[in-house]
Design an enzyme around this catalytic site. Structure first.
Site, short mmCIF file in Angstrom:
data_model
loop_
_atom_site.label_atom_id
_atom_site.label_comp_id
_atom_site.label_asym_id
_atom_site.label_seq_id
_atom_site.Cartn_x
_atom_site.Cartn_y
_atom_site.Cartn_z
N GLY A 143 0.81 -1.49 0.18
CA GLY A 143 0.31 0.04 0.55
C GLY A 143 1.09 0.99 0.06
N CYS A 187 5.39 -6.17 1.74
CA CYS A 187 5.93 -4.83 1.10
C CYS A 187 4.96 -3.51 2.67
CB CYS A 187 4.98 -4.07 0.20
SG CYS A 187 5.84 -2.25 -0.01
N TYR A 188 4.23 -2.82 2.48
CA TYR A 188 3.40 -2.00 3.75
C TYR A 188 2.74 -2.84 4.49
CZ TYR A 188 0.09 0.40 6.40
OH TYR A 188 -1.10 1.09 6.53
N HIS A 220 8.01 -7.39 -3.58
CA HIS A 220 6.91 -7.46 -4.19
C HIS A 220 7.54 -9.39 -4.94
CE1 HIS A 220 4.27 -4.23 -3.14
NE2 HIS A 220 5.73 -3.69 -2.74
N GLU A 256 5.10 -10.56 -6.23
CA GLU A 256 4.37 -10.70 -7.02
C GLU A 256 4.43 -10.40 -8.56
OE1 GLU A 256 3.69 -9.24 -4.51
OE2 GLU A 256 2.84 -7.42 -5.25
N SER A 299 -20.84 -6.32 -26.66
CA SER A 299 -20.19 -5.95 -28.35
C SER A 299 -19.92 -6.91 -28.99
CB SER A 299 -19.11 -5.07 -27.53
OG SER A 299 -18.22 -6.05 -27.06
N GLY A 300 -19.52 -8.33 -28.49
CA GLY A 300 -19.64 -8.67 -29.53
C GLY A 300 -18.12 -9.51 -29.06
N GLY A 301 -17.30 -8.00 -28.62
CA GLY A 301 -15.61 -9.25 -27.80
C GLY A 301 -16.41 -10.18 -26.92
N VAL A 302 -14.95 -10.54 -26.39
CA VAL A 302 -14.39 -11.42 -25.37
C VAL A 302 -15.17 -11.20 -24.14
CG1 VAL A 302 -13.09 -12.88 -24.34
CG2 VAL A 302 -12.21 -11.78 -27.10
N ASP A 303 -15.04 -10.48 -23.58
CA ASP A 303 -14.94 -9.62 -22.47
C ASP A 303 -16.73 -9.56 -22.29
OD1 ASP A 303 -12.28 -10.04 -22.52
OD2 ASP A 303 -12.36 -7.29 -22.19
N SER A 304 -17.11 -8.99 -22.77
CA SER A 304 -18.47 -8.97 -23.00
C SER A 304 -19.43 -9.82 -23.48
CB SER A 304 -19.51 -7.74 -23.20
OG SER A 304 -19.20 -7.80 -24.94
N SER A 305 -18.62 -11.06 -24.21
CA SER A 305 -19.12 -12.71 -24.16
C SER A 305 -19.25 -13.35 -23.50
CB SER A 305 -18.86 -12.90 -25.69
OG SER A 305 -19.11 -12.25 -27.08
N LYS A 365 -6.67 -11.47 -18.93
CA LYS A 365 -7.23 -11.43 -20.31
C LYS A 365 -7.43 -13.00 -19.86
CE LYS A 365 -9.33 -10.21 -23.95
NZ LYS A 365 -10.55 -8.13 -24.16
#
Ligand code: XMP
Length: 513
Positions: free
Chosen positions: A57, A84-85, A171, A173, A225-231, A369
């Site tokens: 943080g 870290c924090y 970190h 990660e 939208s027909g994109g990956v995410d909204s599909s 993604k």
């Protein structure tokens, strides 16, 4: 209802890598969920976490207005890893000594592992880690021992193994930390005792259950939208609430050939939902008449889309929820991940004031993604949609240079379809990050049969890239280019020349406008 057996809690103190920590845990087949540091101790106790990670943080533990937590969390008997924090906070909570160093330690730093038999450092040699801090621990709390140090940081890591409390100043990660993944898996398996049997199916089951719980018998509207995410979001919501879901799909006529029909067919035949398609290509072209400036075109397309979409939502919505396919990188891009202020809710939707929903639902907001694609595949969405290459919001509008007309859209769609078909057949599709055809506003002289022609030139753009910030032009084999060129000039009326864009980014951009 939560059906995940084994979970790690990532307790969010406002650091910029919090989602990445959760993702790294999931990479070990252990489910991780993020909660804000404002979550109550009772809430945490109730979830039976196998381990807790305190994130980094931007604050200083001395500042009492910065996030702190009930010390009792360290006595729950659940292993804790502070990063870290989070590391300094553990020190502070246990009455060790933290001070502000004169100079910050930032970047790749060598650490020496002092406790070779630490469970956290199992099989981790002296190595490079990523540091980013100004405060540092100068005296570890009672019962703790130093497990690693660097030149400038006397306590790069500490632990109280008896109590199951571990802390690292660096970190683990981020990929710059050479053995970071190993350290996290040591925590998850050696210390928390996880078995690592979580799969993405678990995310789906869990999300579907909590969506059902949240939505109840109300309605939910999603912009598709027909994109990956909204599909993928649509498929998840459909699985959760079936036809309580209405998907609004605005086809502005600037999609690739047959794409609108494909989206409609997929969602109307494979998934249970109300599918509302708005065909407004004609109106869009009308608004774009005579416009040649790229920014003006983008603005018009964006504004028009906004109006058409929200008008339809006004008609379709009946209270309830508004859903969208926001994924984690969208949150960073819009400022969430980098914010030095802790936010527990992030709402990117610019909704007209007169439209009201109970809440916004973003079922994919914690995923990256590739994780979204995995969910999409598991939900049975066709490969073409799940692995769809990036496609700009303004669609073919930014691939037609100069004024957009219906005739130019048709020419571009045909040529682009040939390119896609040939690339698919050639077997090199997976090697390309993005490929498409551009229609510059250029006509050139050619000869076909015995006739002189004066027709469109089209350009092929194909790139390889990891992040789309920089890109190289793809080395498509000449014989594939030859086939594409040959087919385009033969099959696409009004095209008599094909060129290949060999510009990298920078100095070029991927799109032409
Ligand atoms: P550029 O052309 O900036 O493109 O090198 C980088 C990536 O972003 C996509 N792109 C857009 N995506 N709206 C979008 O949603 C846009 O206006 C837009 N412009 C570019 C582009 O396709 C590439 O993947």
């Amino acid at each position: 209802m939560n059906t995940v057996k084994e979970k790690i809690l990532v307790l969010d103190f406002g650091g910029q890598y919090n989602q990445l920590i959760a993702r790294r845990v999931r990479d070990n087949n252990v489910y991780a969920e993020i909660k804000p540091y404002t979550a109550s101790l009772d809430e945490i106790r109730a979830e039976n976490y196998k381990g807790i990670i305190f994130t980094g943080g931007p604050n200083s533990v001395f500042d009492m207005s910065s996030p702190h937590y009930d010390k009792a969390i360290l006595d729950l008997g659940i292993p804790v890893l502070g990063i870290c924090y989070g590391c300094q906070l553990i020190c502070f909570m246990k009455d060790g000594r933290v001070e502000t160093a004169e100079t910050s330690e930032y970047g790749k730093i060598d650490i020496t592992v002092d406790k070779k038999d630490s469970l956290l450092f199992e099989d981790i040699p002296d190595s490079v880690v990523w540091m980013s801090h100004t405060d540092r621990i100068v005296e570890v709390p009672e019962g703790f021992e130093i497990t690693a140090h660097s030149d400038a940081c006397p306590v790069a890591a500490m632990e109280n193994a008896d109590k199951g409390i571990y802390a690292v100043q660096f970190h683990p990660e981020v990929t710059h930390s050479q053995y970071g993944s190993r350290l996290l898996s040591n925590f998850i398996f050696n210390i928390c005792g996880c078995s690592g049997d979580w799969k993405m199916e678990g995310f789906i089951e869990n999300t579907v259950n909590s969506l059902r719980e949240k939505i109840g018998d109300k309605k939910v509207v999603l912009g598709l939208s027909g994109g990956v995410d909204s599909s993928v979001a649509a498929a998840l919501l459909s699985k959760a609430v079936g036809n309580q879901l209405t998907c609004v799909f605005v086809d502005q006529g600037l999609m690739r050939k047959d794409e609108g029909d494909f989206v409609e067919k997929t969602f109307t035949t494979m998934f249970d939902m109300n599918f509302v398609r708005v065909n407004c290509g004609h109106e869009f072209v009308g608004k774009l008449k005579g416009v040649v400036d790229p920014e003006e075109k983008r603005n018009i397309i964006g504004t028009e889309f906004y109006n058409v979409f929200w008008n339809k939502i006004r008609e379709e919505s009946d209270g309830g929820f508004f859903a969208q396919g926001t994924i984690y990188p969208d949150c960073i891009e819009s400022g969430k991940g980098d914010a030095d202020k802790i936010k527990t809710h992030h709402n990117k939707v610019k909704m007209p004031d007169d439209i009201k929903f109970d809440d916004v639902i973003e079922p994919l907001r914690d995923l990256f993604k590739d994780e979204v694609r995995k969910v999409g595949e598991l939900l049975g969405i066709p490969r073409e949609l799940v692995w769809r290459q990036p496609f700009p919001g303004p669609g073919l509008g930014v691939r037609i240079i100069g004024e957009i007309t219906e005739e130019k859209i048709r020419v571009l769609q045909e040529a682009d379809a040939v390119l896609r078909d040939e690339i698919k057949k050639s077997g090199i599709e997976n090697e390309l990050s993005q490929f498409f055809v551009v229609l510059p506003d250029v006509r050139t002289v050619g000869v076909m049969g015995d006739h002189r022609t004066y027709d469109h030139l089209v350009a092929i753009r194909a790139v390889t890239t990891d992040d789309f910030m920089t890109a190289d032009f793809a080395r498509i084999p000449y014989d594939v280019l030859a086939k594409v060129s040959n087919r385009i000039v033969n099959e696409c009326p009004n095209v008599n020349r094909v060129v290949y864009d060999i510009t990298s980014k920078p100095p070029g951009t991927i799109e032409w406008e």
